[in-house]
Design an enzyme around this catalytic site. Structure first.
Site, PDB file in Angstrom:
ATOM      1  N   VAL A 197       4.408  -5.817  -4.666  1.00  0.00           N
ATOM      2  CA  VAL A 197       5.546  -5.741  -3.734  1.00  0.00           C
ATOM      3  C   VAL A 197       5.589  -7.072  -2.983  1.00  0.00           C
ATOM      4  CG1 VAL A 197       6.577  -4.496  -1.802  1.00  0.00           C
ATOM      5  CG2 VAL A 197       5.256  -3.256  -3.521  1.00  0.00           C
ATOM      6  N   HIS A 238       0.843  -1.210   0.000  1.00  0.00           N
ATOM      7  CA  HIS A 238       0.000   0.000   0.000  1.00  0.00           C
ATOM      8  C   HIS A 238       0.876   1.258   0.000  1.00  0.00           C
ATOM      9  CE1 HIS A 238      -2.856  -2.861   2.117  1.00  0.00           C
ATOM     10  NE2 HIS A 238      -3.622  -2.392   1.153  1.00  0.00           N
TER      11      HIS A 238
END
Ligand code: PAF
Length: 281
Positions: A176, A37
């Site tokens: 990620v 995020h």
């Protein structure tokens, strides 16, 4: 960083920012934030004058009430992380604010919503479209940033923006991963230690399958993933599909046109994890 729960107050601040000529970057989230995020917030900061994040666990996108009840909620830590990442405004609405009355809108995304996540989580993408369209309406961003881990969600949101002619640019951002390869996800927080240890197998198997694709057919690669997940202790495969990036249609041969993506959903105990990898040879 300013935190708002009231739509009118954040809209007032945003219209002041717009009047100063600043463009608005938006990162919608359900909280339980992680580095994935924060990478979206970082990218939004590089491309936009004002960065807005939202934290809202949207009930209409959960097809399983237990999943909704167990979804991790870590508001205090989330706000701290957003502030440290340089987020400017955070919108944290209540369910009553977002849904003062039931949202009965039904979106139609054709085949985009009948495969993979759409097949195994009926109604999920309708709920995502409901909440994202409401959030876009409230924030009116110039750009909105979404992670590519939710690959099918990204396709659905792009389709929704097109259908509703919304003036927002959707910016896809790279997955990620943890150092051991596990794609970052809020749900990783729910993994018991033995499942957390096993979960990086998902990315290992995807990566090996991508390598195998250089010399093996689509069917053989699919069999390989099925077998390997079956052999991985503690993991249970829900689906593995090789699809064309835009249509999400299952491919039969590597010779077909378009970018091919391997998409996977796996249960690690009670926790459902998804991941994907571009498979072009
Ligand atoms: O990806 C998510 O976290 C959610 O589906 C989203 C886009 C914030 C909508 O609730």
């Amino acid at each position: 960083m300013k935190v708002y729960s009231d739509p009118l107050s954040i809209q007032k601040t945003l219209s002041e920012a717009r009047a100063q000529g600043l463009n608005i970057g938006f990162v919608p989230t359900m909280g339980a934030l992680h580095q994935g995020h924060l990478s979206l917030v970082e990218q939004a900061g590089q491309e936009c004058g004002v960065v807005v994040a939202s934290i809202f666990v949207n009930p209409t996108q959960f097809n399983d009430p237990n999943d909704l009840a167990n979804y991790p909620r870590t508001l205090e830590a989330d706000l701290k992380m957003l502030e440290e990442q340089g987020c400017d405004l955070v919108f944290v609405p209540t369910v009553e604010t977002m849904y003062p009355e039931p949202d009965n809108r039904i979106f139609a995304f054709g085949e985009l919503e009948t495969v993979m996540e759409g097949k195994f989580r009926p109604g999920h993408f309708n709920g995502v479209a409901q909440v994202v369209s409401k959030l876009f309406d409230l924030v009116n961003p110039d750009k909105a940033f979404f992670g590519q881990k939710d690959f099918q969600q990204l396709a659905i949101i792009k389709a929704m923006v097109k259908q509703l002619s919304l003036p927002v640019e959707i910016v896809p951002c790279a997955i990620v991963r943890e150092p051991d390869g596990l794609a970052m996800s809020s749900r990783n927080k729910l993994l018991l230690p033995e499942y957390r240890k096993c979960a990086p197998q998902i990315y290992r198997i995807l990566s090996e399958a991508k390598n195998l694709a250089k010399s093996h057919s689509v069917a053989e690669v699919k069999n390989f993933v099925n077998q390997e997940i079956g052999n991985a202790n503690l993991l249970k495969l829900e689906y593995f599909e090789l699809v064309e990036e835009l249509s999400l249609k299952a491919i039969q041969s590597w010779d077909e046109s378009g970018i091919k993506v391997g998409c996977i959903a796996v249960f690690a105990g009670k926790v459902r994890l998804i991941d994907n990898l571009i498979f072009n040879r």
